[in-house]
Design a protein around this motif. Structure first.
Motif, PDB file in Angstrom:
ATOM      1  N   MET A 107       0.828  -1.205   0.000  1.00 23.21           N
ATOM      2  CA  MET A 107       0.000   0.000   0.000  1.00 23.21           C
ATOM      3  C   MET A 107       0.860   1.252   0.000  1.00 23.21           C
ATOM      4  SD  MET A 107      -3.225  -0.370   2.406  1.00 23.21           S
ATOM      5  CE  MET A 107      -2.595  -1.981   2.837  1.00 23.21           C
ATOM      6  N   ILE A 108       0.590   2.130  -0.880  1.00 30.12           N
ATOM      7  CA  ILE A 108       1.369   3.363  -0.957  1.00 30.12           C
ATOM      8  C   ILE A 108       0.434   4.482  -0.534  1.00 30.12           C
ATOM      9  CG2 ILE A 108       2.830   4.765  -2.446  1.00 30.12           C
ATOM     10  CD1 ILE A 108       2.341   2.127  -4.374  1.00 30.12           C
ATOM     11  N   TRP A 109       0.721   5.093   0.595  1.00 31.98           N
ATOM     12  CA  TRP A 109      -0.285   6.008   1.114  1.00 31.98           C
ATOM     13  C   TRP A 109      -0.424   7.257   0.264  1.00 31.98           C
ATOM     14  CZ3 TRP A 109       0.512  10.978   2.773  1.00 31.98           C
ATOM     15  CH2 TRP A 109       1.821  11.359   3.115  1.00 31.98           C
ATOM     16  N   GLN A 110       0.657   7.640  -0.447  1.00 27.17           N
ATOM     17  CA  GLN A 110       0.536   8.816  -1.320  1.00 27.17           C
ATOM     18  C   GLN A 110      -0.484   8.550  -2.416  1.00 27.17           C
ATOM     19  OE1 GLN A 110       3.350   7.417  -0.371  1.00 27.17           O
ATOM     20  NE2 GLN A 110       4.848   8.964   0.277  1.00 27.17           N
ATOM     21  N   LEU A 111      -0.383   7.355  -2.998  1.00 27.35           N
ATOM     22  CA  LEU A 111      -1.312   6.983  -4.067  1.00 27.35           C
ATOM     23  C   LEU A 111      -2.739   6.934  -3.521  1.00 27.35           C
ATOM     24  CD1 LEU A 111      -1.673   6.064  -6.975  1.00 27.35           C
ATOM     25  CD2 LEU A 111      -1.267   3.729  -6.219  1.00 27.35           C
ATOM     26  N   ASP A 112      -2.800   6.324  -2.366  1.00 29.32           N
ATOM     27  CA  ASP A 112      -4.079   6.215  -1.686  1.00 29.32           C
ATOM     28  C   ASP A 112      -4.739   7.586  -1.534  1.00 29.32           C
ATOM     29  OD1 ASP A 112      -5.499   4.108  -0.827  1.00 29.32           O
ATOM     30  OD2 ASP A 112      -4.920   4.275   1.267  1.00 29.32           O
ATOM     31  N   LEU A 113      -3.951   8.506  -1.023  1.00 30.80           N
ATOM     32  CA  LEU A 113      -4.456   9.838  -0.751  1.00 30.80           C
ATOM     33  C   LEU A 113      -4.880  10.533  -2.030  1.00 30.80           C
ATOM     34  CD1 LEU A 113      -4.824  11.214   1.899  1.00 30.80           C
ATOM     35  CD2 LEU A 113      -2.679  12.422   1.560  1.00 30.80           C
ATOM     36  N   LEU A 114      -4.069  10.318  -3.059  1.00 30.72           N
ATOM     37  CA  LEU A 114      -4.369  10.946  -4.355  1.00 30.72           C
ATOM     38  C   LEU A 114      -5.728  10.447  -4.868  1.00 30.72           C
ATOM     39  CD1 LEU A 114      -3.291  12.666  -6.750  1.00 30.72           C
ATOM     40  CD2 LEU A 114      -2.557  10.497  -7.754  1.00 30.72           C
ATOM     41  N   ILE A 115      -5.873   9.137  -4.832  1.00 33.84           N
ATOM     42  CA  ILE A 115      -7.142   8.581  -5.344  1.00 33.84           C
ATOM     43  C   ILE A 115      -8.313   9.083  -4.495  1.00 33.84           C
ATOM     44  CG2 ILE A 115      -8.422   6.468  -5.774  1.00 33.84           C
ATOM     45  CD1 ILE A 115      -5.802   5.054  -6.174  1.00 33.84           C
ATOM     46  N   LEU A 116      -8.111   9.089  -3.187  1.00 32.16           N
ATOM     47  CA  LEU A 116      -9.193   9.529  -2.318  1.00 32.16           C
ATOM     48  C   LEU A 116      -9.588  10.969  -2.594  1.00 32.16           C
ATOM     49  CD1 LEU A 116      -8.293   7.811   1.027  1.00 32.16           C
ATOM     50  CD2 LEU A 116     -10.404   7.569  -0.234  1.00 32.16           C
ATOM     51  N   SER A 117      -8.581  11.812  -2.816  1.00 31.42           N
ATOM     52  CA  SER A 117      -8.966  13.211  -3.076  1.00 31.42           C
ATOM     53  C   SER A 117      -9.675  13.331  -4.418  1.00 31.42           C
ATOM     54  CB  SER A 117      -7.772  14.150  -2.982  1.00 31.42           C
ATOM     55  OG  SER A 117      -6.574  13.455  -3.139  1.00 31.42           O
ATOM     56  N   LEU A 118      -9.244  12.530  -5.384  1.00 30.59           N
ATOM     57  CA  LEU A 118      -9.955  12.549  -6.660  1.00 30.59           C
ATOM     58  C   LEU A 118     -11.404  12.081  -6.479  1.00 30.59           C
ATOM     59  CD1 LEU A 118      -7.339  11.235  -9.220  1.00 30.59           C
ATOM     60  CD2 LEU A 118      -8.420  13.480  -9.147  1.00 30.59           C
ATOM     61  N   ILE A 119     -11.565  11.085  -5.636  1.00 32.60           N
ATOM     62  CA  ILE A 119     -12.926  10.562  -5.391  1.00 32.60           C
ATOM     63  C   ILE A 119     -13.812  11.658  -4.813  1.00 32.60           C
ATOM     64  CG2 ILE A 119     -14.208   9.069  -3.819  1.00 32.60           C
ATOM     65  CD1 ILE A 119     -12.113   6.944  -4.313  1.00 32.60           C
TER      66      ILE A 119
END
Lengths: 340, 498, 127, 491
Positions: A1-13
């Protein structure tokens, strides 16, 4: 899990969510909602929930979007802005949203940290499923074994929910038969204007592969992501593709309304019937291990595995038929004359 | 014996399977729908009675679905409380089915097939909600009963669609809040099984997330049961639905939700947590008081019979919530007893209104004119149902009020007592106004020895009268057997520590 | 700061939930309400799936586990993500598409009858 | 020695008229058969009641638990002196009233006679049920049944006035019984743990006086059938009912049920020792005394005969409550006895009012000048009845009033004595002028257009009998008096 990617996707969502409820064009809203679902799908793959991601891709991003588009197409795209008059409702909405949000925020402090391997959820029940799935059921995909066996009762009613939804849509939208025949005689080929050879050709060539893939997803659900739901939705999607690229008459010629509902029915019946057979054989409802008495060359563990395959097949039949039925009724407003 | 052991499973499985069979058989011949449904529900009814007798004889029954031990698998748990609720569900649905036979032919001749299929799925969902011992499974079944009831309500008259849409939105909010609450429980404990949760939770008393979980679960269930101020969807949804739908939905949906509230309060959380640690009874009982008074006053303002009854339901929900939150044995007994009593009373009155609609195509209060002469049997049933609602002994309504008020006296919740008495009086007023119209006509007669206009007796068909009369008799029977019901079933379920 | 970062998934799901709830209650257009409903439901799915995540774990499919003859290798629970929330959410997704279908059907039926999807216009016609 | 007591007799006595209801309903097409059922049921009921009287007079009581409704609380029938006294009065008067009803209803060719007789029988069952109730719950049950079954009788005429009267009737009775009596009963139950009547009282000793006071007031006003002011105004309103209904229900069944209930509560729930010890009897006396005086004053100004009788009833009912509320042995005996004395006297007066209406169509006292010459039997009976109500010899009313006055002395409440005397004077003031005008004023022919004769035999016979009984009770009060003595005999 890469939290930066996670965060990016979440903000896009979050952006997509905001966009989809605020655009004035319903068609755009539907499309943005599709994007939202795809982002969700990405997020879940990234979090390791491959089965959920697969389902979201086929159900959320696929079928839901098609249904939204069909509904918008059948009604109107325009959203009238009446912001001035609706302060009161907006106030209630804000109040409800903030109060629920506030209550939820209050709880977060007590949660175990995100992805903590020592959290109760990861230590209480799930280790049993992970360590015992092979010995109990011989199915390596833990999600499948939990879905179809440990919690198979949930899944049976989940299938029943889909069936009920299909039936409900028919009950609400379907118009009398005489009316349908009358109208369809008048307008024979309704999707003339959308006729496009390339699309039709590609669609026609794609359909068999889609269906093959659907069967693969279904059959291989024990070992890889996928299973009855995903397979069923893809199977249904192949029919919807026909309806979209050609017209609804062609679809209905291949799969009449009656057969559609009957198939959905049979699918659920296969599921509940297998459970009932277990009951008749003397075990508890849905206890597939007893099936080894009637299945040749199986022990109790493999009987569970086979039982799961059986019910997954039922699920696939039901879901594919009902997805088609949902589309057909919503896209034609229950008249069964034309689609998108 | 296997049959009696499997009766537990058959209760839910039979309606589900028969719904599917009906849908298949119905495509070939619509006349098959009704008998299949009837036999399935009769079977379920028998299973329910077998189960009740087993529970009374040998205590709580656990049934492992798929043979998996809880908390891994899902289990059915039948104790005295939900055995009672199951019997209510199947008896009510059987009577309502019988009632629907004629009315559906008039109201929805083209949708008979879908109606019966959805009807049985709804019954299966309600029974499953009641019987399950798994918190998440409850959500799935809640959704199936909700989804089917959306559709059944949307089949009603022209305003039913909008009512159904509002119901979908609010019902989804309710179910989602419940699901979220279960999620909070899951993240804190890692379990979904109710019994398992109950053993884990006391160790987590101080966690705020558990309190939030409790709020969410209660909020969700309250939306589902139309507890004030989340009641907005109910009156329209129930009064615009086809009469055979409202006969099923109105008595059962709110009552099953109340049952779930009680189950969550006492079988997942515990009384000590709710009433001592959180001490929220002080907040909820006043809310129940407001619900009762609001429901009663709104009922008073209605011109339509069904609308009026739906607001009475809103008030009755206040009764039950208040009783359950009184934090004593008597109040909870009253709340549970009222589940039974109110289900039958509501069924009785909705069937009467259904019969009036069937005969006169009108559900306004004026349609009651000379009803005593026009439909004598129906009106006698109506009188009994109304007496039960008002709470006149020996009908069951009196005894539920007895328990509820006694419970409130024990905790000195005088406002709740006032609300109960107030709503009894309002009910008395509302129903006697109808009696007067029904008995003497709208306009007073002039002259001394006049004779009222000749009105021929035109009674509802037998398939409507039989369930109506049975229900009316049951109202009295439940009242007379109060002591037995309470000692044999209800007191056995009361949680320890209350 | 760490408090916020360690639980960002939960903050986001609350935000989504609020957006969905607001849309369901405050939006005038019925289809917008339905979209809000879908967002609301997916927010819950985010929540559940976040519960299931486990640091350092792989997807919940047991590697090289074909048939129960080869189970000699002990399976370590820490290696695989928690499958239970995934299962629950499969169910929830399917339930939500069912609800979506019925809600859209009701929207269509309303449009057919009132020729509008705006709540206030419909209520006006009902009056 | 009496033979062993048949267990179910009280139940049979209650049910005999209940069984008659469907029979009456089914024979609606044949009036004679219908009336036969009514009379048969009345006769059976009376025989059953009287058959128990010997057993009770021997000093026994009989309790019969019918059904357990709630844990520790059941439907329970008890036959004791007080209940017996009331049951005797009600069942004997029912037969007379039935005879009278037949004459009245046929004489006026009323509509819906079948309905009338059905509910009439039903309400009698409820009345006897109240008389034999063994606990407060049972009493409440029959009390409500009576309210509901008399509603169709009150609204019998179905015109605006009748409907208004009926609404008022139900509004008062239901709202007080649900709003006051029911919660008071529940509080009592939660305090005492039982609702069974007991002459010693059922409240635990530690009960606070303020609680008792509140409960007492709630009970007195909760049983609004007793007509204690300010919950009395349904009674004049309900006079729109046909006269036999007014006669039986407003002289005997309904109002006496209210008084009987309050009497039961004072003697069986609180217990007169407690009342006297806590000085609560003063409260009762103030409430009842106020009603006695005010209603008598109102009665003076009424011109409608039935309304005057109604206000007289309001006053006399409070008389009884006053007597029982004195909480002295003699006062209670007097109060109980007055139930019987007043019943026979007042029903005579109502019968007379009805007979006048049947014969002449007159309702107002001012129109009845000289009527005594035309209807001598009726008006003589009226005279005897009013003697009994006023409490003058040679009528039974004297004995009960005398007892109550002695009770006031026994209880050391001098001011109650004044109330008794003033009100007796007022009673005389509103009754005797009627009699005087009827007999001794010159006949004004203009008031009677055609030749007026006595009312039908069916009407005159019962009123003669009741008038006779009123006088007879002066000479032979023993039956009722010893029942009253048994009722309050302290163990």
């Amino acid at each position: 899990m890469i939290w930066q990617l996670d965060l990016l996707i979440l903000s896009l969502i979050v952006l997509c969510a905001l966009a989809t409820i605020s655009v004035k064009d319903l068609f755009s809203a539907a499309i943005i909602f599709g994007a939202y679902s795809f982002l969700m799908c990405l997020l879940w793959t990234e979090m390791g929930a491959v089965d959920v991601a697969f389902t979201e891709a086929s159900v959320g991003a696929g079928v839901s979007t098609v249904l939204f588009v069909a509904a918008v197409f059948r009604t109107t795209r325009k959203v009238k802005d009446r912001g001035v008059k609706r302060y009161w409702t907006k106030g209630v909405g804000l109040l409800a949203a903030t109060s629920v949000g506030g209550v939820l925020i209050a709880a977060v402090g007590d949660f175990p940290g995100f992805a903590d391997p020592l959290s109760p959820a990861s230590t209480h029940l799930s280790p049993y499923f992970i360590t015992n799935t092979l010995t109990d059921t011989a199915v390596p995909n833990i999600v499948t074994s939990v879905l179809a066996d440990y919690r198979g009762y949930d899944t049976m009613f989940e299938t029943a929910v889909i069936f009920a939804a299909g039936l409900a849509v028919i009950a609400i939208l379907r118009r009398s038969k005489t009316g349908v025949q009358h109208e369809s005689r008048e307008k024979v080929i309704l999707s003339e204007g959308y006729e496009d050879t390339i699309i039709r050709l590609v669609a026609r060539k794609m359909v068999p592969f889609m269906q093959l893939f659907a069967l693969y997803v279904l059959a291989h659900g024990h070992h890889s992501p996928g299973g009855g739901f995903q397979g069923g939705v893809i199977l249904g999607a192949s029919f919807i593709l026909i309806a979209i690229s050609y017209d609804m008459k062609m679809l209905l010629g291949r799969m009449s309304e009656k057969w559609n509902v009957l198939l959905g029915n049979i699918g659920v019946l296969v599921y509940a019937g297998i459970g009932f057979v277990c009951l008749l054989l003397g075990a508890n409802f849905l206890d597939y291990s007893i099936l080894h008495r009637i299945l040749p060359a199986t022990d109790e563990i493999m009987a569970r595995s086979h039982g799961m395959l059986g019910i997954e097949t039922g699920v696939a039949i039901a879901v594919s038929a009902i997805v088609v039925s949902l589309y057909v009724n919503i896209a034609s407003q229950g008249k069964h004359d034309k689609g998108l | 014996m296997i049959a009696s052991e499997q009766a537990v499973a058959l209760m839910v499985v039979l309606p589900l399977l028969s719904a599917l069979v009906i849908n298949m058989a119905g495509w070939f011949d619509r006349r098959l729908c009704f008998p299949i449904a009837l036999f399935a529900l009769l079977g379920s009814c028998c299973s329910a009675f077998i189960t009740v007798s087993r529970v009374i004889k040998s205590g709580v029954i656990h049934y492992r679905l798929g043979g998996w031990a809880p908390p891994m698998g899902i289990e059915y748990v039948v104790d005295h409380l939900n055995a009672l609720v199951l019997v209510i569900i199947f008896v009510v649905s059987l009577l309502a089915l019988l009632f629907s036979y004629k009315s559906i032919q008039v109201e929805l001749p083209e949708k008979i097939l879908q109606f019966y299929t959805l009807y049985l799925l709804l019954v299966a969902g309600l029974a499953g909600m009641t019987i399950t011992g798994d918190a998440f499974n409850l959500y799935v079944l809640m959704e199936i009963s909700a989804l089917t009831s959306y559709a059944l309500i949307a089949l009603g008259d022209k305003r039913a669609l909008v009512a159904s849409f509002n119901y979908i939105i609010l019902g989804t909010i309710g179910a989602s809040l419940y699901l979220l609450g279960v999620g909070h429980l899951y993240i804190m404990t890692g379990s979904l099984n109710m019994a398992d949760l109950q053993t884990i939770l006391p160790a987590l008393l101080d966690a705020r997330a558990i309190a939030v979980a409790f709020v969410l679960v209660m909020g969700g269930v309250w939306v589902k049961m139309a507890f004030f101020p989340m009641h907005g969807w109910l009156p329209n949804a129930y009064s615009y639905a086809p009469s055979s739908t409202s006969c099923l939905v109105a008595p059962l949906m709110t009552k099953v939700s109340v049952y779930i509230m009680i189950r969550m309060m006492f079988s997942v959380f515990n009384p000590n947590y709710i009433f001592v640690y959180l001490d929220w009874g002080r907040l909820v009982v006043p809310l129940a008081t407001v619900a009762i008074i609001f429901g009663s006053i709104s009922a008073l303002a209605q011109k339509d019979l069904r609308k009026m009854l739906t607001y009475i339901i809103v008030a009755e929900v206040g009764y039950m919530v208040g009783g359950a939150w009184l934090a004593n044995v008597t109040g909870l007994t009253g709340a549970i007893y009222h589940i039974l009593a109110d289900a039958m009373m509501t069924l009785c009155l909705f069937m009467v209104v259904g019969a009036i609609i069937y005969k006169l195509k009108d559900s306004s209060m004026d349609s009651m004119e000379f009803i005593f002469r026009r439909m004598p049997v129906t009106s006698v049933v109506f009188v009994i149902g109304a007496f039960a609602m008002i709470g006149i002994p020996p009908t069951c309504g009196f005894f539920s009020k007895w328990y509820l008020i006694s419970g409130a006296i024990e905790t000195s919740q005088w406002h709740y007592i006032f609300a109960l008495l107030f709503s009894s009086l309002v009910n008395a007023f509302v129903f006697f106004r109808l009696f007067e119209i029904g008995f003497f006509g709208k306009k007073p007669a002039d002259g001394h020895d006049h004779h009222a206009p000749e009105i021929a007796v035109s009674e509802a068909p037998v398939t409507m009268l039989v369930p109506m009369v049975l229900t009316a008799l049951s109202l009295i029977a439940i009242g007379i057997y109060t002591n037995e019901i309470v000692t044999v079933l209800i007191t056995k379920t009361l949680p320890v520590g209350l | 700061m760490e408090y916020i970062l360690a639980k960002y998934n939960y903050w986001i799901y609350i935000l989504l939930m609020m957006i969905g709830l607001y849309a369901m209650i405050a939006k005038n257009n019925l289809v917008k309400k339905v979209i809000g409903m879908s967002i609301f439901q997916t927010a819950i799915i985010v929540f559940y799936v976040s519960i299931g995540a486990k640091r350092g774990a792989s997807i919940p499919i047991i590697a090289h586990g074909h048939g129960h003859d080869v189970i000699a290798t002990a399976v370590s629970a820490a290696e695989y993500a928690n499958p239970l929330p995934h299962v629950l959410m499969l169910t929830a997704i399917v339930v939500s598409v069912g609800t979506l279908g019925v809600a859209l059907a009701v929207c269509l039926a309303i449009y057919r009858r009132y020729n509008s999807l705006e709540e206030d216009e419909i209520l006006e016609q009902l009056r | 020695m009496h033979p062993p007591f048949p267990t179910a007799t009280p139940l049979l006595a209650i049910c005999s008229s209940l069984v008659a209801v469907p029979l009456i309903a089914l024979s609606g097409k044949k009036p004679n058969l219908r009336e036969f059922w009514t009379l048969l049921a009345g006769a059976i009921k009376f025989c059953l009641v009287i058959s128990m009287a010997g057993w009770i007079l021997a000093g026994n009581t009989h309790t019969f638990e019918l059904w357990q409704f709630l844990p520790g609380l059941s439907i329970k029938l008890t036959v004791d002196g007080f209940g017996m006294l009331f049951a005797l009065v009600a069942s004997s008067l029912w037969i007379l009233t039935s005879v009278y009803s037949i004459g009245y209803m046929r004489g006026l060719n009323e509509h819906a006679q079948t309905r009338y007789f059905c509910f009439f029988a039903l309400s009698l069952s409820a009345t006897i049920g109240v008389a034999f109730s063994g606990n407060l719950l049972t009493l409440y049950l029959f009390y409500e049944l009576l309210s509901l079954s008399t509603y169709p009788l009150v609204t019998h005429h179905q015109d605006t006035e009748a409907r208004g009267g009926g609404r008022k009737y139900l509004a008062y009775l239901l709202s007080t019984s649900i709003g006051l009596a029911l919660p008071a009963m529940l509080v009592t139950y939660s305090l005492a743990g039982t609702l069974d009547f007991n002459v010693l009282g059922i409240f635990p000793e530690a009960t606070a006086k303020s609680t008792l006071l509140v409960l007492l007031v709630m009970f007195i006003y909760g049983f609004a059938k007793a007509g204690v002011m300010p919950f009395h105004s349904w009674l004049p309103g309900a006079m729109v009912a046909p006269t036999p209904v007014s006669a039986l229900l407003h002289a005997v069944a309904v109002v006496k049920v209210g008084v009987f209930s309050i009497g039961r509560i004072l003697t069986g729930i609180f217990g007169i020792n407690l009342l006297a010890a806590q000085n609560l009897n003063t409260v009762v006396c103030v409430i009842a005394g106020f009603t006695v005086i005010v209603s008598s004053l109102i009665a003076l100004s009424q011109d409608n005969l039935k309304r005057r009788l109604a206000f007289s009833t309001v006053g006399q009912l409070s008389y009884i409550i006053l007597g029982i509320g004195l909480a002295s042995i003699l006062g209670v005996q007097g109060g109980m006895l007055h139930i019987a004395m007043h019943a026979f006297g007042k029903i005579t007066l109502f019968f007379c009012a009805g007979a006048i209406f049947v014969a002449t169509g007159k309702k107002y006292i001012s129109e009845m000048v000289g009527i005594g010459r035309r209807m001598p039997y009726t008006m003589f009976a009226f005279f005897l009845g009013s003697l009994s109500v006023i409490g003058l010899p040679p009528a039974g009313g004297l004995i009960s009033k005398f007892l109550m006055v002695r009770g006031a002395l026994q209880a050391d409440l001098w001011w109650v004595l004044v109330i008794y005397l003033v009100s007796s004077f007022l009673n005389a003031a509103y009754f005797l002028p009627i009699v005087y005008k009827a007999f001794f004023c010159s006949e004004e022919e203009a008031l009677f257009e055609k030749k007026v004769d006595e009312a039908p035999m069916c009407c005159v016979l019962p009123l003669t009998i009741t008038a006779g009984i009123s006088i007879g009770l002066f000479f032979y009060p023993n039956l009722f008096y010893s029942l009253a003595q048994i009722a309050i005999a302290m163990p």
